[in-house]
Design a protein around this motif. Structure first.
Motif, PDB file in Angstrom:
ATOM      1  N   THR A  71       0.831  -1.203   0.000  1.00 11.13           N
ATOM      2  CA  THR A  71       0.000   0.000   0.000  1.00 11.13           C
ATOM      3  C   THR A  71       0.860   1.245   0.000  1.00 11.13           C
ATOM      4  O   THR A  71       0.564   2.226  -0.696  1.00 11.13           O
ATOM      5  N   MET A  72       1.940   1.231   0.776  1.00 12.44           N
ATOM      6  CA  MET A  72       2.868   2.367   0.819  1.00 12.44           C
ATOM      7  C   MET A  72       3.458   2.643  -0.564  1.00 12.44           C
ATOM      8  O   MET A  72       3.554   3.794  -0.995  1.00 12.44           O
ATOM      9  N   ILE A  73       3.838   1.585  -1.273  1.00 12.61           N
ATOM     10  CA  ILE A  73       4.415   1.737  -2.615  1.00 12.61           C
ATOM     11  C   ILE A  73       3.420   2.408  -3.554  1.00 12.61           C
ATOM     12  O   ILE A  73       3.764   3.338  -4.294  1.00 12.61           O
ATOM     13  N   VAL A  74       2.181   1.945  -3.532  1.00 18.40           N
ATOM     14  CA  VAL A  74       1.159   2.500  -4.411  1.00 18.40           C
ATOM     15  C   VAL A  74       0.862   3.956  -4.045  1.00 18.40           C
ATOM     16  O   VAL A  74       0.776   4.833  -4.920  1.00 18.40           O
ATOM     17  N   MET A  75       0.723   4.249  -2.760  1.00 19.41           N
ATOM     18  CA  MET A  75       0.375   5.602  -2.341  1.00 19.41           C
ATOM     19  C   MET A  75       1.500   6.584  -2.646  1.00 19.41           C
ATOM     20  O   MET A  75       1.230   7.746  -2.991  1.00 19.41           O
ATOM     21  N   GLU A  76       2.750   6.174  -2.527  1.00 20.84           N
ATOM     22  CA  GLU A  76       3.862   7.051  -2.915  1.00 20.84           C
ATOM     23  C   GLU A  76       3.770   7.407  -4.391  1.00 20.84           C
ATOM     24  O   GLU A  76       3.968   8.565  -4.790  1.00 20.84           O
ATOM     25  N   ALA A  77       3.475   6.412  -5.215  1.00 21.69           N
ATOM     26  CA  ALA A  77       3.349   6.654  -6.655  1.00 21.69           C
ATOM     27  C   ALA A  77       2.182   7.592  -6.948  1.00 21.69           C
ATOM     28  O   ALA A  77       2.283   8.493  -7.794  1.00 21.69           O
ATOM     29  N   LEU A  78       1.060   7.419  -6.245  1.00 21.44           N
ATOM     30  CA  LEU A  78      -0.091   8.294  -6.438  1.00 21.44           C
ATOM     31  C   LEU A  78       0.245   9.723  -6.019  1.00 21.44           C
ATOM     32  O   LEU A  78      -0.210  10.697  -6.631  1.00 21.44           O
ATOM     33  N   GLY A  79       1.045   9.853  -4.963  1.00 24.40           N
ATOM     34  CA  GLY A  79       1.463  11.173  -4.509  1.00 24.40           C
ATOM     35  C   GLY A  79       2.366  11.874  -5.505  1.00 24.40           C
ATOM     36  O   GLY A  79       2.233  13.081  -5.747  1.00 24.40           O
TER      37      GLY A  79
END
Length: 380
Positions: A71-79
């Motif tokens: 989830t952290m990986i995906v949210m960083e990319a979304l940010g």
């Protein structure tokens, strides 16, 4: 401790980064913002096709059984891409309530729609004067036969304007600020008695103020114990805070990158301003702030899986404090180092600062979480 990503996690990072690089530049984001609801249904479908919407759900529920790191990986990319789509509202918040508190029937009814992208969710929690207190609930849910009747108002509901399903907190007994007597209910977005007033927020996302007047739902609408839902709410919101921390790291990372690139190309007195030592020092301070935020985001991600609710809450609060401080510093320095252009709508750097400011104020600002850490006797 080994902080390196596994092979599967690296592939996930490359996959989501590749998708957003191809589909989400700043000009494309403006077009998505103009669509109904303020986000792209086409891109949402692409996220579903890549399995990103089903990432945290168990394999039994049709997902991939991924954890906090994914989830952290995906949210960083979304940010980094300043993504507008309701991943936080639907997958993290709506999906979180179903994962941690939903019955088998509720999971079967709602999770497939999240995974395939056909249903979006919104968490209707904030009320007048409740600020960051999750237990301050005046919206009521009263028994009517086997079901419930919900009355009340909710404000600044992210994705509330277009959500298919609302996750509503409502009081089933007790006083407005009692920790017990709070339930969590799944309410269809088109249910009779719901009025929604949608509007864009400062960061380009969309929210809504929602009025519920005599909204009737069945007995199967309550998630978990309708008289003791606060622990579930706190757990899901802690996971959302962790996701926001990761998103902020992505936004700060991209802000730093854009600022350094600008320093290398902007010329004054015949030379690139990046050659001035004082500006190099400011960029170095930004880098330190980003790395401090990244380390605390990782810590919060690990802490989100703690079984001890007190330890989890304190760790997440500490991470939110550092994220808030770093976001403010990096955002301000980015604008300053861009000069006058940083204040314009045409420059993307200001939009990163807006999003970072909204993240800092979502589910508790820096001062609020600093008090939480202090009241807990510190992090260590």
């Amino acid at each position: 401790m080994d902080f390196d990503l596994s092979e599967e996690q690296r592939l996930l990072k490359e996959s989501v980064d590749g998708l957003l690089t191809d589909s989400y530049d700043f000009d494309q984001r403006k077009k998505y913002m103009a669509e109904k609801g303020g986000w792209s249904k086409t891109l949402w479908g692409k996220l579903a096709e890549q399995g990103l919407l089903g990432l945290p759900f168990s394999e039994d529920d049709g997902g991939f059984g991924a954890g906090g790191v994914e989830t952290m990986i995906v949210m960083e990319a979304l940010g980094k891409a300043l993504v507008l789509e309701p991943y936080l509202a639907t997958v993290i918040l709506g999906g979180g309530f179903l994962r941690h508190g939903g019955s088998a029937e509720q999971k079967a009814a709602y999770i497939p729609g999240i995974i395939d992208g056909s249903k979006t969710f919104a968490f209707a929690q904030l009320e007048k004067n409740s600020r960051y207190d999750l237990g301050d609930v005046s919206t009521t849910a009263k028994r009517k036969g086997d079901g419930w009747v919900i009355d009340g108002e909710k404000f600044v509901v992210l994705n509330g304007e277009s959500a298919d399903v609302l996750v509503v907190t409502a009081r089933t007994k007790g006083g407005q600020r009692d920790s017990s007597g709070i339930g969590v209910f799944l309410v269809p977005g088109n249910a009779k008695g719901i009025a929604r007033k949608g509007y864009p927020t400062q960061d380009g996302l969309h929210a809504a103020d929602i009025t519920l007047t005599g909204v009737e739902v069945g007995s199967d609408a309550a998630i978990g114990d309708p008289e003791n839902g606060l622990p579930l709410i706190e757990r899901v919101v802690d996971e959302a805070r962790c996701a926001l921390c990761a998103e902020a790291v992505g936004a700060m990372d991209e802000s730093l990158k854009s600022t350094v690139e600008y320093l290398k190309t902007r010329k004054q007195f015949g030379v690139a301003i990046g050659s001035f030592q004082t500006l190099q020092h400011r960029a170095a301070d930004m880098f330190v702030a980003v790395e401090q935020a990244r380390s605390m985001s990782m810590f919060a991600t690990m802490a989100s899986e703690f079984d001890n609710a007190r330890e989890r809450a304190t760790a997440v609060a500490a991470a939110k404090v550092q994220i808030g401080k770093s976001a403010k510093f990096v955002g301000q320095q980015s604008i300053q180092l861009h000069g006058g252009i940083g204040m314009t709508q045409e420059a993307k750097i200001g939009h990163y600062f807006k999003r970072l400011t909204m993240i800092e104020n979502t589910f508790g600002d820096t001062d609020y979480h600093l008090r939480r850490v202090t009241d807990a006797g510190g992090l260590v």
